[in-house]
Design an enzyme around this catalytic site. Sequence first.
Site, PDB file in Angstrom:
ATOM      1  N   LYS A 262     -81.529 -51.942  27.242  1.00 30.26           N
ATOM      2  CA  LYS A 262     -83.000 -52.048  26.478  1.00 30.26           C
ATOM      3  C   LYS A 262     -83.092 -50.789  25.940  1.00 30.26           C
ATOM      4  O   LYS A 262     -83.203 -50.631  24.603  1.00 30.26           O
ATOM      5  CB  LYS A 262     -83.857 -52.512  27.419  1.00 30.26           C
ATOM      6  CG  LYS A 262     -85.149 -52.405  26.837  1.00 30.26           C
ATOM      7  CD  LYS A 262     -86.481 -52.848  27.736  1.00 30.26           C
ATOM      8  CE  LYS A 262     -87.788 -52.429  27.072  1.00 30.26           C
ATOM      9  NZ  LYS A 262     -88.844 -52.644  27.926  1.00 30.26           N
TER      10      LYS A 262
ATOM     11  N   GLU B 268     -75.493 -45.226  33.989  1.00 26.87           N
ATOM     12  CA  GLU B 268     -74.520 -46.208  34.509  1.00 26.87           C
ATOM     13  C   GLU B 268     -73.936 -47.155  33.356  1.00 26.87           C
ATOM     14  O   GLU B 268     -72.739 -47.120  33.150  1.00 26.87           O
ATOM     15  CB  GLU B 268     -74.981 -47.211  35.375  1.00 26.87           C
ATOM     16  CG  GLU B 268     -75.428 -46.378  36.888  1.00 26.87           C
ATOM     17  CD  GLU B 268     -76.745 -45.961  36.793  1.00 26.87           C
ATOM     18  OE1 GLU B 268     -77.393 -45.797  35.555  1.00 26.87           O
ATOM     19  OE2 GLU B 268     -77.551 -46.158  37.914  1.00 26.87           O
TER      20      GLU B 268
ATOM     21  N   GLY C 250     -87.186 -55.306  31.326  1.00 28.58           N
ATOM     22  CA  GLY C 250     -85.789 -55.234  31.524  1.00 28.58           C
ATOM     23  C   GLY C 250     -85.578 -56.718  32.605  1.00 28.58           C
ATOM     24  O   GLY C 250     -84.620 -57.574  32.283  1.00 28.58           O
ATOM     25  N   ARG C 251     -86.381 -56.602  33.500  1.00 29.74           N
ATOM     26  CA  ARG C 251     -86.230 -57.719  34.526  1.00 29.74           C
ATOM     27  C   ARG C 251     -86.792 -59.245  33.935  1.00 29.74           C
ATOM     28  O   ARG C 251     -86.771 -60.216  34.815  1.00 29.74           O
ATOM     29  CB  ARG C 251     -86.883 -57.380  35.860  1.00 29.74           C
ATOM     30  CG  ARG C 251     -88.382 -56.893  35.851  1.00 29.74           C
ATOM     31  CD  ARG C 251     -88.726 -56.199  37.157  1.00 29.74           C
ATOM     32  NE  ARG C 251     -90.323 -55.776  37.112  1.00 29.74           N
ATOM     33  CZ  ARG C 251     -90.740 -54.355  36.308  1.00 29.74           C
ATOM     34  NH1 ARG C 251     -89.620 -53.515  35.988  1.00 29.74           N
ATOM     35  NH2 ARG C 251     -91.769 -54.022  36.162  1.00 29.74           N
TER      36      ARG C 251
ATOM     37  N   GLU D  90     -89.147 -54.660  41.953  1.00 32.13           N
ATOM     38  CA  GLU D  90     -89.628 -53.670  40.534  1.00 32.13           C
ATOM     39  C   GLU D  90     -90.944 -53.830  40.193  1.00 32.13           C
ATOM     40  O   GLU D  90     -91.509 -52.902  39.647  1.00 32.13           O
ATOM     41  CB  GLU D  90     -88.582 -53.616  39.802  1.00 32.13           C
ATOM     42  CG  GLU D  90     -88.137 -52.383  39.080  1.00 32.13           C
ATOM     43  CD  GLU D  90     -86.849 -52.065  38.318  1.00 32.13           C
ATOM     44  OE1 GLU D  90     -87.143 -52.937  37.201  1.00 32.13           O
ATOM     45  OE2 GLU D  90     -86.290 -51.372  38.423  1.00 32.13           O
TER      46      GLU D  90
ATOM     47  N   HIS E 213     -75.512 -68.716  59.988  1.00 29.99           N
ATOM     48  CA  HIS E 213     -74.681 -68.078  60.931  1.00 29.99           C
ATOM     49  C   HIS E 213     -74.675 -66.689  60.695  1.00 29.99           C
ATOM     50  O   HIS E 213     -73.603 -66.048  61.388  1.00 29.99           O
ATOM     51  CB  HIS E 213     -73.255 -68.567  60.516  1.00 29.99           C
ATOM     52  CG  HIS E 213     -73.212 -70.180  60.486  1.00 29.99           C
ATOM     53  ND1 HIS E 213     -72.986 -70.860  61.676  1.00 29.99           N
ATOM     54  CD2 HIS E 213     -73.622 -71.054  59.549  1.00 29.99           C
ATOM     55  CE1 HIS E 213     -72.890 -72.263  61.614  1.00 29.99           C
ATOM     56  NE2 HIS E 213     -73.362 -72.301  60.384  1.00 29.99           N
TER      57      HIS E 213
ATOM     58  N   LYS F  46     -83.477 -40.558  39.457  1.00 26.08           N
ATOM     59  CA  LYS F  46     -82.637 -40.480  38.193  1.00 26.08           C
ATOM     60  C   LYS F  46     -82.668 -38.955  37.781  1.00 26.08           C
ATOM     61  O   LYS F  46     -81.433 -38.372  37.531  1.00 26.08           O
ATOM     62  CB  LYS F  46     -83.094 -41.094  36.936  1.00 26.08           C
ATOM     63  CG  LYS F  46     -82.969 -42.594  37.136  1.00 26.08           C
ATOM     64  CD  LYS F  46     -83.628 -43.244  35.851  1.00 26.08           C
ATOM     65  CE  LYS F  46     -83.493 -44.923  35.905  1.00 26.08           C
ATOM     66  NZ  LYS F  46     -84.107 -45.457  34.605  1.00 26.08           N
TER      67      LYS F  46
HETATM   68  O1  F6P Z   1     -83.922 -48.053  36.312  1.00 28.99           O
HETATM   69  C1  F6P Z   1     -84.521 -49.249  36.385  1.00 28.99           C
HETATM   70  C2  F6P Z   1     -84.195 -49.942  34.951  1.00 28.99           C
HETATM   71  O2  F6P Z   1     -85.148 -49.090  33.896  1.00 28.99           O
HETATM   72  C3  F6P Z   1     -84.686 -51.323  35.184  1.00 28.99           C
HETATM   73  O3  F6P Z   1     -85.989 -51.627  35.016  1.00 28.99           O
HETATM   74  C4  F6P Z   1     -83.858 -51.776  33.832  1.00 28.99           C
HETATM   75  O4  F6P Z   1     -83.796 -53.041  34.114  1.00 28.99           O
HETATM   76  C5  F6P Z   1     -82.432 -51.178  34.093  1.00 28.99           C
HETATM   77  O5  F6P Z   1     -83.055 -49.898  34.620  1.00 28.99           O
HETATM   78  C6  F6P Z   1     -81.624 -50.910  32.975  1.00 28.99           C
HETATM   79  O6  F6P Z   1     -82.269 -50.504  31.908  1.00 28.99           O
HETATM   80  P1  F6P Z   1     -81.458 -50.543  30.509  1.00 28.99           P
HETATM   81  O7  F6P Z   1     -81.555 -52.148  30.191  1.00 28.99           O
HETATM   82  O8  F6P Z   1     -82.516 -49.975  29.480  1.00 28.99           O
HETATM   83  O9  F6P Z   1     -80.134 -49.791  30.392  1.00 28.99           O
END
Ligand code: F6P
Length: 550
Positions: A214, A220, A276-277, A362, A393, A513
């Site tokens: 987003k 990452e 995002g979620r 979240e 199990h 972060k």
């Molecule tokens: O760190 C949490 C977050 O902001 C989530 O809410 C989001 O889904 C995820 O990181 C990834 O964010 P982006 O889509 O901006 O890479």
Amino acid sequence: MNDRTPPARPGLTARPQWRALQAHAERCAQLHLREFFAADPARGERLAAEAAGLYLDYSKQRVDDDTLRLLRELADAAGLRERIEAMFRGERINTTEHRAVLHTALRAPAGVVVDVDGVDVVPEVHGVLARMAAFAERVRGGEWKGHDGRPVRAVVNIGIGGSDLGPVMAYEALRHYSRRELTFRFVSNVDGVDFVEATRDLDPRETLFIVCSKTFTTLETLANAHAARRWSLAAFGGDEAAVARHFVAVSTNAQEVAKFGIDTANMFGFWDWVGGRYSMDSAIGLSTMLAIGADAFGDLLAGFRAMDEHFRHAPFERNLPALMGLIGVWNTNFLGLDSVAVLPYEQYLKRFPAYLQQLTMESNGKSVTRDGVRVDYATGPVYWGEPGTNGQHSFYQLIHQGTRGIACDFIGFCDALAPLGDQHDLLIANLFAQSEALAFGKTADEVRAEGTPAALVPHRVFEGNRPSSTILADRLTPHALGALVALYEHTVFVQGAIWDIDSFDQWGVELGKALAKTTAAELAGKEEPELAHDSSTNALIRRYRARRSA
Ligand code: F6P
């Protein structure tokens, strides 16, 4: 507003409706589910509701008609109906980020008007869907060629959080409907293992990367996207022109996408009013569309929409998200249960609990109200789970006989997608058996009557009275998955509204972060850094630097 500003509304626990629920809980929370069923033998049929192809049996929850009435009164007092309307209308209900919350507009039919700042967003949504469909058709039909003219055989989605969990969950859930000639992989972790293992058997000349973010600033995702570009270009002698054929982006941030080197002609957009979620049905679902095709993606959206309509218009008495949300409040705040196990008896839903963890935790992992006042009640429970029967199990022992109260959501389907002898009946028999055992248990008398030696009786008693809901649908289709996800999205909304929290921000992820950035710099340098952390963190950094082999 500062810390001392008094709340504009009476605090939740001061409301008469909350007090009434407390008094009710004192009277009836000790009742056993056996007694609930004895007092109302037909509750198994009565305490159930159906919408968008999903049947919800909540009769094995520790609620009676009074509980449900009092919960609805609490919802009315909290203005739930108005809050729902405010969300659908596009008001800026994400107050800390001053944003509208409009995932429902992602599945609005053409012709419906959803206004954000004077702009109807529905035509924009449909415009992106049309571009996604055209692109998906070209890739699936082999017309979209890689840099040296080969068709795409592998699609790798790079993203994390909402830019990964929805896509991977939906791909796994709908694999039955997917184009089997295409390989799909999902890379999220900054741990290089994720990328290396996902790509080790792929041919870069036939691999398309979808970089989903987003913000397009997530550490990452950018690290993995850069790794992907190196991996891809190495196969083409470093020819940068290959990027345009092997990388597309999904983002709200065209500037950062261009900076990374992806042509914005190959970018699929969405909007800041999609969290995002809550984004798996936006362009973030491009991998889903590539897997199942645009028509089936349309069925997925139709499932979401059917649940949206139901949530918006059905009375709370038979409104599935309202019922699940309010019963969750009862379990959390009045029965003291602080976790929910999500137990899909459907192997295709193996990533559904992980997906729900972000959606629920979240969203509702908050400890201040929308006004910034510290809450004096519990908020979002811990969500976790595994598919049945595997979990049986493993951790079910604790649910049956442990000392913690855990509410369970069982999910099952009447038809098998992969029929194998009588195995689907066996699977579903286990689901029904577990919810029955959890609710009714087995008394000491029953255990003794089986001839169990006295010393073993306490070990073999099942207290029961463990509440659960069961969601049963006919078949796991794209439509059913859309309805199921929307059911949980709106359940989260109901609970956030009652708890008076902002379910749509996530400030709690920021501190880690920021610290990671400083720490990464301290790990990177050759010189011994000046460390200003606590003694534990300092010692860990020193030990890591001293012992790593590089
Ligand atoms: O760190 C949490 C977050 O902001 C989530 O809410 C989001 O889904 C995820 O990181 C990834 O964010 P982006 O889509 O901006 O890479």
